[in-house]
Design a protein around this motif. Structure first.
Motif, PDB file in Angstrom:
ATOM      1  N   GLU A 272      -1.698   3.639   6.419  1.00 55.14           N
ATOM      2  CA  GLU A 272      -2.440   3.366   7.653  1.00 55.14           C
ATOM      3  C   GLU A 272      -3.023   1.949   7.638  1.00 55.14           C
ATOM      4  O   GLU A 272      -2.942   1.221   8.633  1.00 55.14           O
ATOM      5  N   LEU A 273      -3.604   1.544   6.518  1.00 59.41           N
ATOM      6  CA  LEU A 273      -4.200   0.218   6.439  1.00 59.41           C
ATOM      7  C   LEU A 273      -3.139  -0.874   6.563  1.00 59.41           C
ATOM      8  O   LEU A 273      -3.363  -1.890   7.225  1.00 59.41           O
ATOM      9  N   ALA A 274      -1.985  -0.666   5.922  1.00 61.50           N
ATOM     10  CA  ALA A 274      -0.923  -1.660   6.007  1.00 61.50           C
ATOM     11  C   ALA A 274      -0.420  -1.790   7.439  1.00 61.50           C
ATOM     12  O   ALA A 274      -0.201  -2.903   7.938  1.00 61.50           O
ATOM     13  N   TYR A 275      -0.255  -0.669   8.115  1.00 59.08           N
ATOM     14  CA  TYR A 275       0.289  -0.708   9.470  1.00 59.08           C
ATOM     15  C   TYR A 275      -0.696  -1.322  10.456  1.00 59.08           C
ATOM     16  O   TYR A 275      -0.305  -2.045  11.373  1.00 59.08           O
ATOM     17  N   PHE A 276      -1.980  -1.046  10.253  1.00 65.79           N
ATOM     18  CA  PHE A 276      -2.968  -1.497  11.222  1.00 65.79           C
ATOM     19  C   PHE A 276      -3.724  -2.741  10.796  1.00 65.79           C
ATOM     20  O   PHE A 276      -4.867  -2.945  11.197  1.00 65.79           O
ATOM     21  N   GLY A 277      -3.099  -3.581   9.961  1.00 70.60           N
ATOM     22  CA  GLY A 277      -3.669  -4.900   9.788  1.00 70.60           C
ATOM     23  C   GLY A 277      -3.866  -5.426   8.391  1.00 70.60           C
ATOM     24  O   GLY A 277      -4.020  -6.626   8.208  1.00 70.60           O
ATOM     25  N   ALA A 278      -3.911  -4.571   7.348  1.00 75.87           N
ATOM     26  CA  ALA A 278      -4.081  -5.095   5.990  1.00 75.87           C
ATOM     27  C   ALA A 278      -2.837  -5.881   5.599  1.00 75.87           C
ATOM     28  O   ALA A 278      -1.739  -5.331   5.542  1.00 75.87           O
ATOM     29  N   LYS A 279      -2.977  -7.159   5.318  1.00 77.72           N
ATOM     30  CA  LYS A 279      -1.817  -8.037   5.137  1.00 77.72           C
ATOM     31  C   LYS A 279      -1.256  -8.025   3.720  1.00 77.72           C
ATOM     32  O   LYS A 279      -0.217  -8.635   3.467  1.00 77.72           O
ATOM     33  N   VAL A 280      -1.914  -7.359   2.784  1.00 74.87           N
ATOM     34  CA  VAL A 280      -1.482  -7.449   1.392  1.00 74.87           C
ATOM     35  C   VAL A 280      -0.337  -6.500   1.077  1.00 74.87           C
ATOM     36  O   VAL A 280       0.195  -6.522  -0.032  1.00 74.87           O
ATOM     37  N   LEU A 281       0.057  -5.655   2.027  1.00 82.22           N
ATOM     38  CA  LEU A 281       1.116  -4.690   1.759  1.00 82.22           C
ATOM     39  C   LEU A 281       1.926  -4.468   3.025  1.00 82.22           C
ATOM     40  O   LEU A 281       1.372  -4.270   4.106  1.00 82.22           O
ATOM     41  N   HIS A 282       3.265  -4.499   2.875  1.00 83.53           N
ATOM     42  CA  HIS A 282       4.142  -4.254   4.016  1.00 83.53           C
ATOM     43  C   HIS A 282       4.043  -2.791   4.431  1.00 83.53           C
ATOM     44  O   HIS A 282       4.057  -1.892   3.581  1.00 83.53           O
ATOM     45  N   PRO A 283       3.948  -2.503   5.747  1.00 85.53           N
ATOM     46  CA  PRO A 283       3.768  -1.113   6.168  1.00 85.53           C
ATOM     47  C   PRO A 283       4.842  -0.151   5.674  1.00 85.53           C
ATOM     48  O   PRO A 283       4.558   1.023   5.428  1.00 85.53           O
TER      49      PRO A 283
END
Length: 480
Positions: A272-283
């Protein structure tokens, strides 16, 4: 396209650790030296498999040159790449010394090959996605050769492996989707013997090929995805994503100065974090690891001793439940209103078929008796989409919106979360509220102009203060 299923067959690389290094981790000679030290440390405990991105800024430079060639000036486009090629050459001369000659020769060949490709782009007179992918692939092709040579010069038995021999995709250039069974077979066949021989494979992230061998790319940030696919194929012990921050943070540090590292996340939280904006991990990087039960660790190549964030199948419930506030800007909201929805079936299918035809991803969806509201990040096909949706009902468009996503295990079962959120944001207009689609998030949309204030306020209220008794979660426990 099939997903990964079951457990992989026994692999001689099952005790391997995949280490992915992003562009900022291979930005210059000092960064390459840090990578060599990290790989050396990993080799003491496991069999490392390295996945490398292009040098920082390389993909942007290659795509900008392609765009200039599309405008009709391939010579200038090729000249613009000279600084990038010289960066590779300078690192080779500094770190590989007398063994630099083969790398410098490879750079000269790349210069000629890319210039020819840019000429073909200019002659085509229109964007050619396959040519664009072929040109973009040189970032990773050159960085992996350089990194393998740097590792070898440091006494590590590295071998560069062309990722196009490992990752098999469909023909959607620019954002290709892996063909999982073929990728698993190819990656294991290419990499397992190299690992078993005591060598360290160095694979380029981001790039792949169709079954016919035509170069494709996985989209921006796709090197994480490559690492996850390689780790899943090999049944690796762990996948490590080395970047320029110490793990996943409780919020974007550019927006919230008090953001801090989250020690551990569940796969669901990380996705969820990757998809909604956390840039350190590809969704998309979480899915292959999750299906194989492989831990993913996000680490800082500039601070290799920092603990980072560990992502596993088990997630701890924090007091108050909230672990992070993610956000994504540049969102467009569409609303389709039609009395035909009342008591009708097939309406939603017809609506979403429009987005499928235009290869456009929908982020958030809310429905009522007579309307559907949804959000898009990619609005390139918006005119065509709205024209087709007009046949289904009245369409309204709101640009300049942002998605805010509150994430944490136990969120759905913790009383008072929604009350705390909306009390914190009582002066900000909120739309498209979504809770229940996932057990770990609460998502809503605000005007982009207010997103910074919203995220800072939520972080202070939900991540920096102890929860009130009404909002206290059960005792910390692990979620299976």
């Amino acid at each position: 396209m099939s997903e990964l299923t079951g457990s992989p067959p026994p692999s001689p690389a099952a005790d391997s650790v995949v280490l992915k290094f992003g562009g900022t981790s291979v930005a210059d000679a000092a960064a390459f030296e840090r990578v060599a030290a990290i790989v050396r440390q990993a080799e003491r405990a496991a069999r490392p498999v390295v996945v490398a991105s292009a040098l920082a800024g390389a993909t942007d430079a290659l795509l900008a040159a392609t765009a200039r060639a599309e405008e009709g000036d391939p010579a200038e486009a090729a000249e613009r790449l000279d600084p990038l090629l010289e960066r590779h050459a300078a690192i080779a001369r500094q770190l590989v010394a007398r063994e630099a000659a083969p790398l410098l020769a490879e750079l000269d060949r790349a210069r000629r090959d890319v210039a020819q490709l840019l000429d073909r782009v200019a002659r085509a007179g229109a964007p050619r996605p396959a040519l664009r992918d072929e040109i973009a692939s040189y970032g990773e092709r050159l960085s992996t050769s350089l990194l393998a040579a740097v590792l070898a010069a440091a006494g590590l038995p590295a071998r560069a492996i062309d990722a196009r021999r490992c990752i098999v995709t469909d023909e959607t250039h620019g954002r290709a989707s892996p063909l999982f069974p073929a990728t698993e077979r190819r990656a294991r066949a290419e990499l397992a013997p190299v690992v078993a021989a005591g060598l360290i494979p160095v694979v380029g992230g981001f790039i792949a090929a169709t079954p016919a061998g035509v170069t494709t790319t996985l989209g921006r940030g796709g090197s994480d995805y490559t690492a996850a696919l390689v780790g899943a194929a090999l049944g690796a012990r762990e996948i490590q994503i080395w970047t320029d921050v110490s793990g996943v943070l409780t919020a974007d540090p550019r927006v919230v100065r008090a953001a801090r590292t989250i020690p551990s996340l569940s796969y669901a939280e990380a996705a969820e974090l990757a998809y909604f904006g956390a840039k350190v991990l590809h969704p998309k990087a979480i899915q292959p690891a999750m299906e194989r039960g492989i831990p993913v660790r996000i680490l800082n190549s500039h601070r290799p001793d920092a603990a980072g964030t560990l992502v596993t199948a088990r997630g701890e419930v924090w007091p108050g439940a909230v672990k992070a506030i993610a956000h994504k800007t540049g969102i467009t909201v569409l609303q389709v209103t039609s009395a035909r929805m009342l008591g009708a079936y097939g309406f939603l299918r017809a609506l979403f078929e429009v987005f499928e035809r235009h290869h456009t991803v929908v982020d958030v969806v809310t429905t009522s008796e007579v309307s559907v509201s949804l959000t898009l990040e990619d609005a390139r096909a918006l005119p065509q989409i709205t024209a087709e949706l007009g046949a289904l009902g009245e369409v309204s468009v709101e640009a300049g919106r942002a998605i805010v996503c509150i994430v944490g295990e136990g969120l759905r079962a913790t009383p008072g979360i929604a009350a705390r959120v909306f009390a914190t944001l009582q002066d900000i207009n909120i739309s498209l509220i979504s809770q229940g689609a996932s057990r770990v998030n609460l998502t809503f949309v605000v005007d982009e102009a207010w997103v910074g204030e919203a995220v800072r306020g939520l972080h202070e209220a939900m991540c920096e203060r102890p929860p009130s008794p009404a909002g206290t979660a059960p005792r910390p426990a692990e979620i299976a």
